[in-house]
Design a protein around this motif. Structure first.
Motif, PDB file in Angstrom:
ATOM      1  N   MET A  20      43.432  49.956  44.091  1.00  0.00           N
ATOM      2  CA  MET A  20      43.601  49.611  42.626  1.00  0.00           C
ATOM      3  C   MET A  20      45.036  49.351  42.270  1.00  0.00           C
ATOM      4  O   MET A  20      45.819  50.131  42.552  1.00  0.00           O
ATOM      5  N   ARG A  21      45.341  48.432  41.465  1.00  0.00           N
ATOM      6  CA  ARG A  21      46.785  48.148  41.192  1.00  0.00           C
ATOM      7  C   ARG A  21      47.497  49.211  40.394  1.00  0.00           C
ATOM      8  O   ARG A  21      46.871  49.550  39.335  1.00  0.00           O
ATOM      9  N   ALA A  22      48.789  49.519  40.980  1.00  0.00           N
ATOM     10  CA  ALA A  22      49.354  50.507  40.327  1.00  0.00           C
ATOM     11  C   ALA A  22      50.461  50.001  39.249  1.00  0.00           C
ATOM     12  O   ALA A  22      50.936  48.888  39.028  1.00  0.00           O
ATOM     13  N   VAL A  23      50.165  50.573  38.198  1.00  0.00           N
ATOM     14  CA  VAL A  23      50.978  50.277  36.738  1.00  0.00           C
ATOM     15  C   VAL A  23      52.285  51.089  36.768  1.00  0.00           C
ATOM     16  O   VAL A  23      53.378  50.496  36.876  1.00  0.00           O
ATOM     17  N   LYS A  24      52.162  52.401  36.812  1.00  0.00           N
ATOM     18  CA  LYS A  24      53.286  53.311  37.149  1.00  0.00           C
ATOM     19  C   LYS A  24      52.959  54.660  37.828  1.00  0.00           C
ATOM     20  O   LYS A  24      52.128  55.607  37.164  1.00  0.00           O
ATOM     21  N   VAL A  25      53.384  54.701  39.044  1.00  0.00           N
ATOM     22  CA  VAL A  25      52.956  55.898  39.975  1.00  0.00           C
ATOM     23  C   VAL A  25      54.261  56.309  40.597  1.00  0.00           C
ATOM     24  O   VAL A  25      55.121  55.472  40.726  1.00  0.00           O
ATOM     25  N   GLU A  56      45.525  50.151  36.926  1.00  0.00           N
ATOM     26  CA  GLU A  56      44.853  49.245  36.254  1.00  0.00           C
ATOM     27  C   GLU A  56      43.801  48.204  36.908  1.00  0.00           C
ATOM     28  O   GLU A  56      44.096  47.687  37.926  1.00  0.00           O
ATOM     29  N   ALA A  57      42.645  47.949  36.501  1.00  0.00           N
ATOM     30  CA  ALA A  57      41.583  46.944  36.825  1.00  0.00           C
ATOM     31  C   ALA A  57      41.616  46.018  35.572  1.00  0.00           C
ATOM     32  O   ALA A  57      41.573  46.412  34.508  1.00  0.00           O
ATOM     33  N   ALA A  58      41.092  44.667  36.206  1.00  0.00           N
ATOM     34  CA  ALA A  58      40.773  43.740  35.243  1.00  0.00           C
ATOM     35  C   ALA A  58      39.703  43.726  34.367  1.00  0.00           C
ATOM     36  O   ALA A  58      39.737  43.241  33.229  1.00  0.00           O
ATOM     37  N   ASP A  59      38.635  44.583  34.609  1.00  0.00           N
ATOM     38  CA  ASP A  59      37.493  44.656  34.104  1.00  0.00           C
ATOM     39  C   ASP A  59      36.665  46.015  34.633  1.00  0.00           C
ATOM     40  O   ASP A  59      37.022  46.770  35.425  1.00  0.00           O
ATOM     41  N   TYR A  60      35.366  46.316  34.129  1.00  0.00           N
ATOM     42  CA  TYR A  60      34.578  47.217  34.650  1.00  0.00           C
ATOM     43  C   TYR A  60      34.120  47.312  36.184  1.00  0.00           C
ATOM     44  O   TYR A  60      34.256  48.239  36.910  1.00  0.00           O
ATOM     45  N   ASP A  61      33.944  46.151  36.381  1.00  0.00           N
ATOM     46  CA  ASP A  61      33.406  45.985  37.899  1.00  0.00           C
ATOM     47  C   ASP A  61      34.486  46.244  38.748  1.00  0.00           C
ATOM     48  O   ASP A  61      34.112  46.753  39.793  1.00  0.00           O
TER      49      ASP A  61
END
Length: 585
Positions: free
Chosen positions: A142-147, A156-161
């Motif tokens: 999953m894309r990291a925002v702040k880790v 963050e993910a673009a949507d629930y799927d």
């Protein structure tokens, strides 16, 4: 205005995660639900059974939260203030499909932890890893925002799927990295022994990944070949015994016996390691064939109940065909070893009476209640769309190659025509015709929707492969599958339809005590006590009763003798050219 989830390790010894959901501007009657299944594993798993202590509030004030079915809740909100919902999730499933937590390791898929905010599935969703034990790391695609450097923080993910399509591995694990055609890949291994050879695993995984990217997109040098992901993560958990995998859009969760890992200082390639490499190859191939190319019925997932399709023979079966084939093509196994693996599949399908009961298309549709709910009668009632589907792929590939094309071209044509999106069987038929120059409707009708035997012997002969029938074991001759151990003795696990064991009245669960008056502890010992064509007295234990059965040993295996495949040492020029194009030089 992003929907957020926070996942905390509440009590590792009690196997409890604490999940906090925050919903900005909720509906007045906000529905929340948990999926009942996870894409890629076709069984209703009822993840909601692991939820407890659900509470909702707005502005510090309790909000009524009514359960309206097994996996759906209704929050009666007051105004548009942020809705906060908390829940405990019990996590003690070591498979790749659910969630696990103890003092050494954590793992989860979002389908088991993250309540779906109905009506808001298309909005961005964030997941924060909160409290974790000291020294633990986190790994996910999953894309990291702040880790931080250990991977703990906000994603963050673009949507629930997408949110539920990125599993997380937590704990103290080994990790390594490599690039395949310029694309970053990460490999995480939990539970490995100290002598695990990580560098060899990375090198071999890289060869698989490069071969598959080139398979789908071509190898452009020096420019990197395109791939449908920016980075990819392998999450491998090793344990004493276990095997399995589940594909995701930019990662895969894998389970393997730790003895299958390569060891430092040992250069041989064990059967267990080949099994692990085949699993890696299988799940990585799914990145294209099921996560992007996928059944039209899966264009949009419905997480509330079964999603039916007749195409698992293609998406699972064809992937099963290519997993070991790619190991051969990239040089990780040689031709004799590949043919040995192929012969095992051919023999296994031939020894399954269910192939005469269901087509692979029917078996695909019934996966939810048959393949994934297997029992003692499963071999008699259905056929594996993995195994027979892979043989359908083999038959089509060799037929196409005789026609001047290949299944490789068909797969790439499907990818190009669909844009890497949903397809139907009509699209497969169209791609076959476009690449092969003729209709393959007859083959699809007979091999996919019919129950006739596949013409593999002749097709393999045309590719310079010899087909040799082998002597059947006693169990195969009797139509019997057994388990053997010093503790439980010999137990019948499956009695195959039409076999001598069924005719004699042997039942699944029977403990075989003696044959012809002799105590036996391994079934093969009984071979010396039985004469073909004559009855023998068997003593079996069933439900605390000891029964005497008359079992007649047939002269041959009723369900077909096992097969050995070998490369013809002196094939004709056409057969040799076909074999080299198929398997690689």
């Amino acid at each position: 205005m992003t929907i957020t989830y926070r996942v905390d390790v509440e009590d590792a010894h009690a196997h409890l995660f604490r999940v906090t959901l925050r919903v900005p501007r909720p509906a007045a009657e906000q529905r929340l639900s948990l999926p009942v299944w996870i894409p890629g594993s076709y069984l209703v798993r009822e993840f909601a059974r692991h939820l407890s202590d659900l509470k909702a509030e707005q502005g510090g004030q309790p909000v009524p939260l009514a359960q309206i079915d097994k996996a759906t809740w209704l929050a009666s909100c007051r105004g548009r203030g942020e809705l906060t919902v908390t829940a405990r999730v019990y996590a003690f499933d070591t498979s790749v499909r659910c969630a696990f937590l103890d003092a050494q390791r954590g793992f989860f898929n979002g389908t088991g932890l993250c309540l779906r905010v109905e009506g808001r599935e298309a909005e961005p969703q964030r997941l924060q890893l909160g409290t974790l034990p000291r020294g633990w790391q986190a790994a996910t695609a999953m894309r990291a925002v702040k880790v931080d450097a250990a991977g703990r923080g906000v994603y963050e993910a673009a949507d629930y799927d997408e949110l539920v399509d990125h599993p997380f591995e937590l704990g103290s694990f080994w990790r390594g990295r490599f690039e395949a055609h310029g694309v970053p890949h990460e490999f995480v291994v939990a539970g490995a022994l100290p002598d695990f050879d990580g560098e060899r695993l990375l090198a071999d995984a890289r060869r698989i990944c490069e071969a598959q990217i080139a398979f789908w997109h071509g190898a452009r040098k020096p420019k990197a070949a395109p791939a449908p992901f920016e980075r990819y993560v392998f999450l491998l958990n090793t344990c004493e015994d276990g095997h399995g995998g589940l594909e995701h859009r930019a990662s895969t969760a894998l389970l393997s016996a730790r003895r299958n890992l390569p060891q430092r200082g040992r250069s041989e390639t064990s059967d267990g390691y080949v099994e692990l490499l085949g699993l890696i190859s299988h799940e990585y191939f799914h990145t294209w064939n099921v996560k992007r190319l996928r059944p039209a019925e899966f264009a949009s997932y419905d997480y509330t109940h079964e999603n039916y399709t007749q195409l698992l023979w293609f998406f699972e079966g064809f992937t099963s065909y290519y997993d070991d084939l790619i190991l051969r093509r990239c040089g990780l196994i040689d031709t004799p070893r590949y043919l040995k693996l192929l012969a095992r599949t051919v023999s296994g399908v031939a020894a399954t009476p269910g192939r005469e009961v269901q087509s692979v298309a029917q078996a695909s549709f019934d996966a939810w209640v048959k393949y994934y709910r297997s029992d003692e009668n499963t071999p008699n009632a259905t056929i594996s769309y993995y195994a027979k589907g892979s043989l359908v792929a083999l038959a089509l590939d060799l037929t196409l190659r005789r026609d001047g094309s290949s299944l490789d071209e068909v797969m790439r044509a499907l990818w190009a025509a669909s844009g890497g999106g949903p397809i139907a069987e009509a699209d497969i038929a169209a791609a076959l015709q476009r690449c092969g120059g003729r209709s393959y409707a007859k083959e699809l009708a007979e091999w996919v929707h019919g129950r006739d035997e596949l013409p593999l012997k002749g097709l393999l002969y045309s590719a310079g492969v010899e087909w040799q029938a082998q002597p059947a074991t006693l169990a195969q001759r009797l139509g019997l599958r057994v388990s053997e151990s010093a503790l439980t003795g010999i137990k019948a696990t499956h009695v195959l339809r039409g076999g001598a064991a069924e005719a004699a009245g042997v039942a699944a669960g029977d403990e075989i005590l003696a044959v012809a008056g002799w105590r036996v502890r391994r079934l093969d010992e009984a071979q010396r006590l039985m004469t073909p064509g004559q009855g023998s007295e068997w003593l079996v234990a069933r439900d605390q009763r000891v029964l005497t059965l008359a079992v007649t040993l047939p002269r041959d295996a009723a369900l077909g003798a096992p097969v050995q495949l070998a490369a013809d040492a002196k094939p004709g020029k056409a057969a040799q050219a076909l074999r080299e194009a198929w398997l690689g030089r």
